[in-house]
Design a protein around this motif. Structure first.
Motif, PDB file in Angstrom:
ATOM      1  N   SER A 198     -30.746 -24.850  41.033  1.00 60.96           N
ATOM      2  CA  SER A 198     -29.453 -25.662  41.280  1.00 60.96           C
ATOM      3  C   SER A 198     -29.409 -25.907  39.815  1.00 60.96           C
ATOM      4  N   VAL A 199     -27.937 -26.652  39.550  1.00 56.28           N
ATOM      5  CA  VAL A 199     -27.237 -26.990  38.336  1.00 56.28           C
ATOM      6  C   VAL A 199     -28.200 -27.901  37.583  1.00 56.28           C
ATOM      7  N   GLU A 200     -28.692 -28.936  38.509  1.00 55.17           N
ATOM      8  CA  GLU A 200     -29.637 -30.041  37.794  1.00 55.17           C
ATOM      9  C   GLU A 200     -30.804 -29.453  37.290  1.00 55.17           C
ATOM     10  N   SER A 201     -31.240 -28.470  37.967  1.00 50.14           N
ATOM     11  CA  SER A 201     -32.855 -27.832  37.709  1.00 50.14           C
ATOM     12  C   SER A 201     -32.676 -27.003  36.287  1.00 50.14           C
ATOM     13  N   SER A 202     -31.296 -26.232  36.537  1.00 49.29           N
ATOM     14  CA  SER A 202     -31.295 -25.400  35.276  1.00 49.29           C
ATOM     15  C   SER A 202     -30.948 -26.330  33.986  1.00 49.29           C
ATOM     16  N   ASN A 203     -30.168 -27.381  34.200  1.00 47.43           N
ATOM     17  CA  ASN A 203     -30.243 -28.117  32.875  1.00 47.43           C
ATOM     18  C   ASN A 203     -31.677 -28.669  32.421  1.00 47.43           C
ATOM     19  N   ARG A 204     -32.529 -28.979  33.628  1.00 47.25           N
ATOM     20  CA  ARG A 204     -33.840 -29.610  33.171  1.00 47.25           C
ATOM     21  C   ARG A 204     -34.452 -28.350  32.647  1.00 47.25           C
ATOM     22  N   LEU A 205     -34.446 -27.134  32.953  1.00 41.68           N
ATOM     23  CA  LEU A 205     -34.966 -26.079  32.599  1.00 41.68           C
ATOM     24  C   LEU A 205     -34.867 -25.859  31.271  1.00 41.68           C
ATOM     25  N   LEU A 206     -33.303 -26.128  31.020  1.00 41.40           N
ATOM     26  CA  LEU A 206     -32.834 -25.898  29.539  1.00 41.40           C
ATOM     27  C   LEU A 206     -33.408 -26.785  28.319  1.00 41.40           C
ATOM     28  N   LYS A 207     -33.828 -27.884  28.733  1.00 40.01           N
ATOM     29  CA  LYS A 207     -34.612 -28.753  27.952  1.00 40.01           C
ATOM     30  C   LYS A 207     -36.050 -28.087  27.370  1.00 40.01           C
ATOM     31  N   THR A 208     -36.674 -27.540  28.428  1.00 40.32           N
ATOM     32  CA  THR A 208     -37.882 -26.971  28.330  1.00 40.32           C
ATOM     33  C   THR A 208     -37.729 -25.632  27.483  1.00 40.32           C
ATOM     34  N   LEU A 209     -36.549 -24.897  27.521  1.00 41.69           N
ATOM     35  CA  LEU A 209     -36.376 -23.620  26.799  1.00 41.69           C
ATOM     36  C   LEU A 209     -36.032 -23.938  25.282  1.00 41.69           C
ATOM     37  N   GLU A 210     -35.390 -25.091  25.383  1.00 35.92           N
ATOM     38  CA  GLU A 210     -35.264 -25.547  23.920  1.00 35.92           C
ATOM     39  C   GLU A 210     -36.483 -25.729  22.962  1.00 35.92           C
ATOM     40  N   GLU A 211     -37.444 -26.242  23.761  1.00 33.25           N
ATOM     41  CA  GLU A 211     -38.703 -26.831  22.906  1.00 33.25           C
ATOM     42  C   GLU A 211     -39.885 -26.118  23.795  1.00 33.25           C
ATOM     43  N   PRO A 212     -40.059 -24.819  24.022  1.00 32.13           N
ATOM     44  CA  PRO A 212     -41.053 -24.122  24.823  1.00 32.13           C
ATOM     45  C   PRO A 212     -42.439 -24.496  24.667  1.00 32.13           C
ATOM     46  N   GLY A 213     -42.830 -24.452  23.315  1.00 28.83           N
ATOM     47  CA  GLY A 213     -44.313 -24.427  22.989  1.00 28.83           C
ATOM     48  C   GLY A 213     -44.636 -23.072  22.566  1.00 28.83           C
ATOM     49  N   SER A 214     -45.416 -22.910  21.545  1.00 32.83           N
ATOM     50  CA  SER A 214     -45.823 -21.816  21.146  1.00 32.83           C
ATOM     51  C   SER A 214     -46.518 -20.736  21.919  1.00 32.83           C
ATOM     52  N   GLN A 215     -47.141 -21.404  23.140  1.00 33.42           N
ATOM     53  CA  GLN A 215     -48.211 -20.586  23.968  1.00 33.42           C
ATOM     54  C   GLN A 215     -47.404 -20.470  25.281  1.00 33.42           C
ATOM     55  N   ASN A 216     -46.163 -20.464  25.301  1.00 37.56           N
ATOM     56  CA  ASN A 216     -45.423 -20.716  26.519  1.00 37.56           C
ATOM     57  C   ASN A 216     -44.325 -19.456  26.660  1.00 37.56           C
ATOM     58  N   ILE A 217     -44.459 -18.587  27.787  1.00 37.53           N
ATOM     59  CA  ILE A 217     -43.451 -17.576  27.863  1.00 37.53           C
ATOM     60  C   ILE A 217     -42.673 -17.672  29.299  1.00 37.53           C
ATOM     61  N   PHE A 218     -41.340 -17.407  29.138  1.00 39.41           N
ATOM     62  CA  PHE A 218     -40.679 -17.916  30.448  1.00 39.41           C
ATOM     63  C   PHE A 218     -39.845 -16.645  30.821  1.00 39.41           C
ATOM     64  N   ILE A 219     -40.168 -16.303  32.088  1.00 38.89           N
ATOM     65  CA  ILE A 219     -39.531 -14.881  32.489  1.00 38.89           C
ATOM     66  C   ILE A 219     -38.664 -15.174  33.896  1.00 38.89           C
ATOM     67  N   LEU A 220     -37.379 -15.073  33.858  1.00 41.66           N
ATOM     68  CA  LEU A 220     -36.247 -15.456  34.826  1.00 41.66           C
ATOM     69  C   LEU A 220     -35.923 -14.270  35.346  1.00 41.66           C
ATOM     70  N   LEU A 221     -36.222 -13.955  36.988  1.00 39.92           N
ATOM     71  CA  LEU A 221     -35.769 -12.635  37.443  1.00 39.92           C
ATOM     72  C   LEU A 221     -34.605 -12.920  38.299  1.00 39.92           C
ATOM     73  N   THR A 222     -33.656 -12.108  38.029  1.00 41.17           N
ATOM     74  CA  THR A 222     -32.440 -12.277  39.043  1.00 41.17           C
ATOM     75  C   THR A 222     -31.838 -11.005  39.277  1.00 41.17           C
ATOM     76  N   ALA A 223     -31.001 -10.881  40.559  1.00 40.46           N
ATOM     77  CA  ALA A 223     -30.414  -9.685  40.370  1.00 40.46           C
ATOM     78  C   ALA A 223     -28.900  -9.895  40.090  1.00 40.46           C
ATOM     79  N   ASP A 224     -28.439 -11.121  39.675  1.00 42.50           N
ATOM     80  CA  ASP A 224     -27.097 -11.331  39.012  1.00 42.50           C
ATOM     81  C   ASP A 224     -27.173 -12.347  37.894  1.00 42.50           C
ATOM     82  N   LYS A 225     -27.337 -11.866  36.655  1.00 35.64           N
ATOM     83  CA  LYS A 225     -27.295 -12.620  35.456  1.00 35.64           C
ATOM     84  C   LYS A 225     -26.038 -13.716  35.356  1.00 35.64           C
TER      85      LYS A 225
END
Length: 339
Positions: A127-154
């Protein structure tokens, strides 16, 4: 040892990133459904956490547990089913609470591995709100965290999310590569040939079908039903349209796959009419389709293809499924002989 078919460019990029210690904190793997995005993500997670010098080995306990979903530092985020949601209803979006759980997990160090890997399936469902929440985490992800987003339509992801990710495209693989890989894995020639043709280049689908016999059994039941409907009158066709319409309400992806089967069968009949049967997809139905198209002309088959494509387009535009499918059933040719 990645055991990935037909995605050499993406694998090479990830290998170089690992070898040169130039990892990104977030990735987007995009490509058609069934092309192998999940397997690529799992293989990357293996490579990040494998215990040997040249990862991924596919044999150590870590690699095995990641592939079977039993490694605590590889966390999957998916749409909640009715069984998993708190209110007993299936969800259409990945909710804020799920992203909050990601944020909490990301604040903790890995339990066993070198990295925590968060795999977000159908990331376009954030959701838009979820995406914005995730964005905050991607801005400060931590050195031992890797995020992989899977999608058919980027394009369905927020531009701000995309801008913080390394984007890798996964493409359809050549049929010959899939066939060759299955033979090397010990699959018998007949099944390897069938799956490589049915895959449409979707390696992920082909590998899942090879390990799960129910997939081919369900396919056969659906195609047998389609072939029967081609030889039935309007009342039976209307009943079939009602069944598929109901399926749209319960599982849209499965209903769309049924229409893709209709399209594939008519395409195969067109190829048989043009003496190009070597290029057909449903090779196990060659004799039946040859009989079915015997009484049809090229104009009939092409019209059938056009009408199926038209119905698919209307359904994507949220047309009434029942009405759309009834019109489609009436437009398709009647096939009696040989069925």
């Amino acid at each position: 040892m990645w055991q990935i078919i037909g995605q050499d460019k993406a694998v090479s990029f990830l290998c170089n990133s690992l070898n040169q210690d130039k990892l990104c904190h977030a990735y987007v793997f995009y490509g058609p459904s069934g092309v192998g995005k999940k397997r690529m993500a799992l293989s990357f997670a293996q490579a990040l956490n494998c215990q040997v010098a040249s990862p991924p080995c596919q044999e150590c306990p870590v690699c095995e547990r990641i592939m079977t979903g039993n490694f605590p530092d590889v966390i999957h985020i998916e749409l909640l089913s009715a069984e998993d949601s708190s209110d007993g209803k299936a969800k259409a979006e990945i909710g804020v609470k799920q992203v909050e759980d990601i944020q909490h997990a990301a604040s903790l160090p890995p339990f066993e591995g070198k990295y925590k890997v968060f795999i977000i399936h159908q990331a376009e469902k954030l959701s838009v709100e979820s995406s914005n929440r995730l964005l905050k985490t991607l801005e400060e992800p931590g050195s031992q965290n890797i995020f992989i987003l899977l999608t058919a339509d980027k394009s369905l992801l927020l531009p701000t999310v995309l801008s913080r990710c390394q984007i890798l495209e996964l493409k359809y693989a050549e049929t010959g590569l899939i066939h060759e890989a299955f033979i090397k894995q010990g699959l018998d020639e007949e099944k390897a040939e069938l799956l490589s043709h049915l895959s449409y280049g979707r390696v992920g689908w082909a590998m899942e079908a090879a390990s799960n016999p129910e997939i081919l059994e369900e396919r056969k039941a659906k195609i047998d039903k389609i072939m029967r409907v081609l030889g039935q009158d309007e009342e039976d066709r209307f009943n079939y349209a009602a069944d598929v319409s109901n399926l749209f309400g319960k599982n849209r992806a499965e209903a769309e796959e049924v229409l893709n089967m209709w399209l594939g069968l008519f395409r195969d009949m067109l190829l048989l009419k043009a003496d190009a049967g070597q290029n057909m997809t449903n090779i196990d139905y060659k004799d039946i389709l040859y009989q079915a198209c015997g009484g049809l002309g090229l104009v009939d088959i092409r019209a059938g293809i056009d009408n199926i494509l038209k119905a698919q387009s209307q359904l994507r535009a949220n047309a009434n499924p029942r009405l759309c499918l009834e019109v489609l059933m009436l437009s398709l040719p009647l096939v009696k002989e040989g069925l």
